[in-house]
Design a protein around this motif. Structure first.
Motif, PDB file in Angstrom:
ATOM      1  N   GLU A  53      -8.637  -8.677  -0.608  1.00  0.00           N
ATOM      2  CA  GLU A  53      -8.283  -7.266  -0.361  1.00  0.00           C
ATOM      3  C   GLU A  53      -9.125  -6.298  -1.190  1.00  0.00           C
ATOM      4  O   GLU A  53      -9.224  -6.436  -2.412  1.00  0.00           O
ATOM      5  CB  GLU A  53      -6.804  -7.049  -0.693  1.00  0.00           C
ATOM      6  CG  GLU A  53      -6.335  -5.624  -0.426  1.00  0.00           C
ATOM      7  CD  GLU A  53      -4.833  -5.582  -0.240  1.00  0.00           C
ATOM      8  OE1 GLU A  53      -4.375  -5.958   0.861  1.00  0.00           O
ATOM      9  OE2 GLU A  53      -4.133  -5.206  -1.189  1.00  0.00           O
ATOM     10  N   LYS A  55      -8.997  -3.105  -2.780  1.00  0.00           N
ATOM     11  CA  LYS A  55      -7.844  -2.326  -3.249  1.00  0.00           C
ATOM     12  C   LYS A  55      -8.307  -1.511  -4.459  1.00  0.00           C
ATOM     13  O   LYS A  55      -8.237  -1.987  -5.593  1.00  0.00           O
ATOM     14  CB  LYS A  55      -6.752  -3.337  -3.641  1.00  0.00           C
ATOM     15  CG  LYS A  55      -5.457  -2.768  -4.135  1.00  0.00           C
ATOM     16  CD  LYS A  55      -4.472  -3.911  -4.409  1.00  0.00           C
ATOM     17  CE  LYS A  55      -3.138  -3.398  -4.861  1.00  0.00           C
ATOM     18  NZ  LYS A  55      -2.192  -4.478  -5.166  1.00  0.00           N
ATOM     19  N   SER A  58      -3.629   1.155  -7.196  1.00  0.00           N
ATOM     20  CA  SER A  58      -2.285   1.078  -6.604  1.00  0.00           C
ATOM     21  C   SER A  58      -1.282   1.586  -7.632  1.00  0.00           C
ATOM     22  O   SER A  58      -1.637   1.760  -8.801  1.00  0.00           O
ATOM     23  CB  SER A  58      -1.940  -0.372  -6.228  1.00  0.00           C
ATOM     24  OG  SER A  58      -1.376  -1.052  -7.326  1.00  0.00           O
ATOM     25  N   THR A  60       0.830   0.014  -9.164  1.00  0.00           N
ATOM     26  CA  THR A  60       1.054  -0.957 -10.248  1.00  0.00           C
ATOM     27  C   THR A  60      -0.255  -1.420 -10.895  1.00  0.00           C
ATOM     28  O   THR A  60      -0.267  -2.375 -11.657  1.00  0.00           O
ATOM     29  CB  THR A  60       1.815  -2.203  -9.731  1.00  0.00           C
ATOM     30  OG1 THR A  60       1.021  -2.858  -8.733  1.00  0.00           O
ATOM     31  CG2 THR A  60       3.165  -1.832  -9.146  1.00  0.00           C
ATOM     32  N   LYS A 114      -4.811  -2.231   5.943  1.00  0.00           N
ATOM     33  CA  LYS A 114      -3.645  -2.223   5.070  1.00  0.00           C
ATOM     34  C   LYS A 114      -3.229  -0.772   4.853  1.00  0.00           C
ATOM     35  O   LYS A 114      -3.950   0.000   4.228  1.00  0.00           O
ATOM     36  CB  LYS A 114      -4.073  -2.874   3.748  1.00  0.00           C
ATOM     37  CG  LYS A 114      -2.972  -3.390   2.902  1.00  0.00           C
ATOM     38  CD  LYS A 114      -2.488  -4.729   3.422  1.00  0.00           C
ATOM     39  CE  LYS A 114      -1.179  -5.082   2.798  1.00  0.00           C
ATOM     40  NZ  LYS A 114      -1.192  -5.056   1.344  1.00  0.00           N
ATOM     41  N   SER A 210       0.707 -10.918  -2.316  1.00  0.00           N
ATOM     42  CA  SER A 210       0.964 -10.280  -3.614  1.00  0.00           C
ATOM     43  C   SER A 210       1.259 -11.260  -4.749  1.00  0.00           C
ATOM     44  O   SER A 210       1.946 -12.264  -4.568  1.00  0.00           O
ATOM     45  CB  SER A 210       2.130  -9.285  -3.553  1.00  0.00           C
ATOM     46  OG  SER A 210       1.951  -8.324  -2.555  1.00  0.00           O
ATOM     47  N   GLY A 232      -5.258  -9.183  -3.802  1.00  0.00           N
ATOM     48  CA  GLY A 232      -5.985  -7.962  -4.134  1.00  0.00           C
ATOM     49  C   GLY A 232      -6.349  -7.883  -5.602  1.00  0.00           C
ATOM     50  O   GLY A 232      -7.487  -8.151  -5.991  1.00  0.00           O
ATOM     51  N   SER A 233      -5.354  -7.547  -6.426  1.00  0.00           N
ATOM     52  CA  SER A 233      -5.604  -7.216  -7.834  1.00  0.00           C
ATOM     53  C   SER A 233      -6.410  -8.278  -8.569  1.00  0.00           C
ATOM     54  O   SER A 233      -7.337  -7.957  -9.325  1.00  0.00           O
ATOM     55  CB  SER A 233      -4.270  -7.017  -8.564  1.00  0.00           C
ATOM     56  OG  SER A 233      -3.433  -6.189  -7.805  1.00  0.00           O
TER      57      SER A 233
HETATM   58  O1  LIG Z   1       0.179  -3.216  -5.149  1.00  0.00           O
HETATM   59  C1  LIG Z   1       0.989  -2.309  -5.397  1.00  0.00           C
HETATM   60  O2  LIG Z   1       1.106  -1.774  -6.506  1.00  0.00           O
HETATM   61  C2  LIG Z   1       1.889  -1.813  -4.314  1.00  0.00           C
HETATM   62  C3  LIG Z   1       2.818  -0.851  -4.633  1.00  0.00           C
HETATM   63  C4  LIG Z   1       3.636  -0.346  -3.647  1.00  0.00           C
HETATM   64  C5  LIG Z   1       3.536  -0.807  -2.348  1.00  0.00           C
HETATM   65  C6  LIG Z   1       2.605  -1.768  -2.022  1.00  0.00           C
HETATM   66  C7  LIG Z   1       1.780  -2.271  -2.995  1.00  0.00           C
HETATM   67  N1  LIG Z   1       0.831  -3.199  -2.692  1.00  0.00           N
HETATM   68  C8  LIG Z   1       0.443  -3.499  -1.365  1.00  0.00           C
HETATM   69  C9  LIG Z   1       0.132  -4.889  -1.153  1.00  0.00           C
HETATM   70  O3  LIG Z   1       0.655  -5.417  -0.207  1.00  0.00           O
HETATM   71  C10 LIG Z   1      -0.828  -5.606  -2.021  1.00  0.00           C
HETATM   72  O4  LIG Z   1      -1.943  -4.791  -2.180  1.00  0.00           O
HETATM   73  C11 LIG Z   1      -1.293  -6.945  -1.500  1.00  0.00           C
HETATM   74  O5  LIG Z   1      -0.234  -7.743  -1.118  1.00  0.00           O
HETATM   75  C12 LIG Z   1      -2.095  -7.652  -2.602  1.00  0.00           C
HETATM   76  O6  LIG Z   1      -1.295  -7.783  -3.746  1.00  0.00           O
HETATM   77  P1  LIG Z   1      -1.903  -8.155  -5.159  1.00  0.00           P
HETATM   78  O7  LIG Z   1      -2.723  -9.397  -4.977  1.00  0.00           O
HETATM   79  O8  LIG Z   1      -0.723  -8.372  -6.029  1.00  0.00           O
HETATM   80  O9  LIG Z   1      -2.754  -7.004  -5.573  1.00  0.00           O
END
Ligand SMILES: O=C(O)c1ccccc1NCC(=O)[C@H](O)[C@H](O)COP(=O)(O)O
Length: 252
Positions: A53, A55, A58, A60, A114, A210, A232-233
């Motif tokens: 992703e 990204k 965000s 968080t 997304k 996530s 993503g992160s």
């Molecule tokens: O990622 C966030 O902070 C967030 C906050 C509020 C609503 C959605 C959010 N994220 C969207 C996602 O679905 C993620 O970007 C995606 O699943 C990837 O997650 P990660 O690997 O934990 O960055």
């Protein structure tokens, strides 16, 4: 229930902004690259099927990743990502439809849009291979699933509870994302995927979303039945290609 009832303040703000955004000025018709086929092909050649992703930030995330989205996309693909996800939400995630457009023109893997799509016309903002529909935030899920398919998009319906999974299946979803992030509290718990995955039929493509940060997390989600991992992160922090390669090489 009002979609924003009981959710974190950041989500209330995200939904308010989404409700303000308009749609496209013409109905799109997309020739989509198959997301399930790309995930299966990665698996066949021994890669963990990662949807990488883009990204930029965000609610968080500390800081921002403002690199050229095309360079990020190329790094994710070089690292072995089976597909890409591009945030198009501008106000809280630093994304844009134009970033997605440029990325999709550059790579040959499927690209997921997304965003927080609430109304049919918002599907018409930019072409993508798949679009995210969040069960909790859509009033007429079956209607939006149909509207997405009529345009050629593959809908990926995101759920976080058993009731939402049942709604997604009733709406005809063939690709379901189980979000480990609780959008009421914004915390992440990988056991969400483990608890819900056994309730999905075999023929549904299941994506774990996530909180996947390590090779062990990736292996854990695969053991629990994930056909794909949306990350993503953990990929955006530091060397994107090396981060991707590490997760793509995780053992079950
Ligand atoms: O990622 C966030 O902070 C967030 C906050 C509020 C609503 C959605 C959010 N994220 C969207 C996602 O679905 C993620 O970007 C995606 O699943 C990837 O997650 P990660 O690997 O934990 O960055």
């Amino acid at each position: 229930m009002n979609a924003s009832e009981g959710v974190a303040p950041a989500i209330e703000s995200i939904l308010a902004a989404a409700d303000e955004r308009g749609g496209g000025d013409r109905r799109l018709s997309v020739a989509a690259r198959s997301l399930p086929a790309a995930l299966a092909a990665a698996e066949e050649d021994g890669r963990v099927p990662v949807i990488g992703e883009i990204k930029p930030t965000s609610p968080t995330t500390d800081g921002r990743r403002d690199d050229d989205p095309v360079a990020l996309a190329e790094a994710l693909v070089d690292g072995g990502a089976a597909a890409l996800s591009v945030l198009t939400e501008p106000d809280h995630f630093g994304g844009s439809p134009d970033a997605l457009r440029q990325v999709r023109e550059t790579v040959s893997v499927p690209v997921l849009r997304k965003d927080f799509i609430r109304r049919e016309e918002q599907l018409d903002v930019v072409e993508a291979d798949a679009v995210l529909l969040i069960a909790q935030f859509v009033d007429d899920l079956a209607g939006l699933v149909t509207a997405a398919r009529e345009r050629g998009f593959q809908p990926l319906v995101e759920v976080h509870s058993r009731a939402e999974l049942d709604d997604a299946l009733s709406a005809g979803a063939g690709i379901v994302g189980i979000n480990n992030r609780d959008l009421a509290r914004l915390d992440v718990d990988l056991s969400t995927f483990e608890e819900l995955a056994p309730h999905a039929p075999e023929d549904v493509t299941l994506v774990a979303e996530s909180g996947i940060a390590s090779e062990e997390d990736a292996a854990r989600m695969r053991r629990a039945g994930a056909d794909g991992l949306l990350v993503g992160s953990a990929l955006m922090a530091g060397d994107v290609a090396a981060n991707t390669e590490r997760l793509v090489g995780a053992e079950r």
